[in-house]
Write a protein that holds these residues in place. Sequence first.
Motif, PDB file in Angstrom:
ATOM      1  N   TRP A 115       0.925  -1.223   0.194  1.00 41.21           N
ATOM      2  CA  TRP A 115       0.058   0.024  -0.046  1.00 41.21           C
ATOM      3  C   TRP A 115       0.913   1.209   0.181  1.00 41.21           C
ATOM      4  O   TRP A 115       1.806   1.420   0.688  1.00 41.21           O
ATOM      5  CB  TRP A 115      -0.715  -0.172   1.198  1.00 41.21           C
ATOM      6  CG  TRP A 115      -1.612   1.241   1.698  1.00 41.21           C
ATOM      7  CD1 TRP A 115      -0.895   2.207   2.725  1.00 41.21           C
ATOM      8  CD2 TRP A 115      -2.603   1.833   1.243  1.00 41.21           C
ATOM      9  NE1 TRP A 115      -1.685   3.265   2.865  1.00 41.21           N
ATOM     10  CE2 TRP A 115      -2.608   3.111   2.053  1.00 41.21           C
ATOM     11  CE3 TRP A 115      -3.649   1.673   0.340  1.00 41.21           C
ATOM     12  CZ2 TRP A 115      -3.816   4.042   1.939  1.00 41.21           C
ATOM     13  CZ3 TRP A 115      -4.724   2.491   0.231  1.00 41.21           C
ATOM     14  CH2 TRP A 115      -4.715   3.772   1.176  1.00 41.21           C
ATOM     15  N   VAL A 116       0.431   2.172  -0.844  1.00 38.04           N
ATOM     16  CA  VAL A 116       1.182   3.618  -0.741  1.00 38.04           C
ATOM     17  C   VAL A 116       0.012   4.514  -0.910  1.00 38.04           C
ATOM     18  O   VAL A 116      -0.709   4.690  -1.751  1.00 38.04           O
ATOM     19  CB  VAL A 116       2.174   3.665  -1.961  1.00 38.04           C
ATOM     20  CG1 VAL A 116       2.627   5.070  -2.039  1.00 38.04           C
ATOM     21  CG2 VAL A 116       3.117   2.847  -2.053  1.00 38.04           C
ATOM     22  N   GLY A 117      -0.224   5.378   0.305  1.00 41.14           N
ATOM     23  CA  GLY A 117      -1.281   5.926   0.573  1.00 41.14           C
ATOM     24  C   GLY A 117      -0.959   7.734   0.105  1.00 41.14           C
ATOM     25  O   GLY A 117       0.226   7.746  -0.233  1.00 41.14           O
ATOM     26  N   ALA A 118      -1.996   8.146   0.013  1.00 38.81           N
ATOM     27  CA  ALA A 118      -1.913   9.713  -0.461  1.00 38.81           C
ATOM     28  C   ALA A 118      -1.251  10.592   0.653  1.00 38.81           C
ATOM     29  O   ALA A 118      -0.777  11.868   0.363  1.00 38.81           O
ATOM     30  CB  ALA A 118      -3.026  10.406  -1.046  1.00 38.81           C
TER      31      ALA A 118
ATOM     32  N   GLU B 209      -3.175   8.112  -5.578  1.00 33.46           N
ATOM     33  CA  GLU B 209      -2.502   9.188  -6.233  1.00 33.46           C
ATOM     34  C   GLU B 209      -1.091   8.990  -6.443  1.00 33.46           C
ATOM     35  O   GLU B 209      -0.305   9.883  -5.987  1.00 33.46           O
ATOM     36  CB  GLU B 209      -2.865  10.572  -5.604  1.00 33.46           C
ATOM     37  CG  GLU B 209      -4.310  10.978  -5.526  1.00 33.46           C
ATOM     38  CD  GLU B 209      -4.937  11.269  -6.615  1.00 33.46           C
ATOM     39  OE1 GLU B 209      -4.258  11.666  -7.731  1.00 33.46           O
ATOM     40  OE2 GLU B 209      -6.083  11.292  -6.910  1.00 33.46           O
ATOM     41  N   PRO B 210      -0.584   7.986  -7.083  1.00 26.91           N
ATOM     42  CA  PRO B 210       0.859   7.871  -6.950  1.00 26.91           C
ATOM     43  C   PRO B 210       1.754   8.634  -7.946  1.00 26.91           C
ATOM     44  O   PRO B 210       2.850   8.720  -7.777  1.00 26.91           O
ATOM     45  CB  PRO B 210       0.878   6.257  -7.943  1.00 26.91           C
ATOM     46  CG  PRO B 210      -0.497   6.237  -8.623  1.00 26.91           C
ATOM     47  CD  PRO B 210      -1.369   7.019  -7.743  1.00 26.91           C
TER      48      PRO B 210
ATOM     49  N   ALA C 272      -6.326   5.033  -7.211  1.00 23.89           N
ATOM     50  CA  ALA C 272      -6.926   6.232  -7.294  1.00 23.89           C
ATOM     51  C   ALA C 272      -5.978   7.293  -7.946  1.00 23.89           C
ATOM     52  O   ALA C 272      -4.861   7.362  -7.278  1.00 23.89           O
ATOM     53  CB  ALA C 272      -7.681   6.510  -6.148  1.00 23.89           C
ATOM     54  N   SER C 273      -6.367   8.042  -8.898  1.00 23.61           N
ATOM     55  CA  SER C 273      -5.380   8.836  -9.663  1.00 23.61           C
ATOM     56  C   SER C 273      -6.199  10.039 -10.499  1.00 23.61           C
ATOM     57  O   SER C 273      -7.161   9.495 -11.044  1.00 23.61           O
ATOM     58  CB  SER C 273      -4.388   8.469 -10.358  1.00 23.61           C
ATOM     59  OG  SER C 273      -3.755   9.225 -10.841  1.00 23.61           O
ATOM     60  N   HIS C 274      -5.891  11.142 -10.130  1.00 19.73           N
ATOM     61  CA  HIS C 274      -6.619  12.221 -10.980  1.00 19.73           C
ATOM     62  C   HIS C 274      -5.916  12.325 -12.441  1.00 19.73           C
ATOM     63  O   HIS C 274      -6.349  13.090 -13.115  1.00 19.73           O
ATOM     64  CB  HIS C 274      -6.556  13.695 -10.313  1.00 19.73           C
ATOM     65  CG  HIS C 274      -7.327  13.854  -9.240  1.00 19.73           C
ATOM     66  ND1 HIS C 274      -6.853  13.449  -7.837  1.00 19.73           N
ATOM     67  CD2 HIS C 274      -8.825  14.285  -9.311  1.00 19.73           C
ATOM     68  CE1 HIS C 274      -8.164  13.819  -7.332  1.00 19.73           C
ATOM     69  NE2 HIS C 274      -9.140  14.422  -7.842  1.00 19.73           N
TER      70      HIS C 274
END
Length: 214
Positions: free
Chosen positions: A86-89, A166-167, A197-199
């Motif tokens: 896991w890599v969080g924002a 948001e990587p 999840a990414s914009h």
Amino acid sequence: MPPPEQDLPMLQLEQLSFAYDTQRVVDNWSATLAPGASWLQGPNGCGKSTRLKLLGAVLQPQCGQARLGTLELRRDAQAWRRQTAWVGAEGAPLPHLSPRQLFAFLAGLYGVHDEAHWRDWSATSTALGLTRWLDQALHSLSTGTQRKAALAAALSLDVPLLLLDEPFNALDEQAAAALRQRLQQRHQDAARWTVMASHEDPALSPLQTLQLQA
């Protein structure tokens, strides 16, 4: 030749729900995710980060279930976590550690890792270029360098499920391109999932898009 589609393992999500106090954020979320990359899209407030935390067993769903092979999220939470990176924002995990210490800690925690890959990602010859920062505390580094360290560590863990919030935030163009290339390589293995999840468009192929509503 890849195996027939019907023989591929699937990540099954069945009516997952979660509420903070009385506010329902995830409501009966069901989906079937094939191996490869899946992109959660939707407006702010639609629960993208909460969904990733549910899939990482960071949050416990109040109802519903997720299945990955023989594992069930609610029954096997500890074993599930060991199959998930896991890599969080948010800020860097364990900010008092250096990038080298972070990788060593995660490698020991998971018991499965690719040290050669981590060293390659951390070398000055790559886009991440972490070598000069390997022994400095994460909290003393820029946001972009912290994110590079977290991504390098997570991508070097030999686990089937990778969750990225948001990587591409705070990454320069070269680092973002290197990340896309590494994610594309990851899915040459037919039993790996990346849910993000990414914009920003991940620009991966194939890519399963899940459109979420507020």
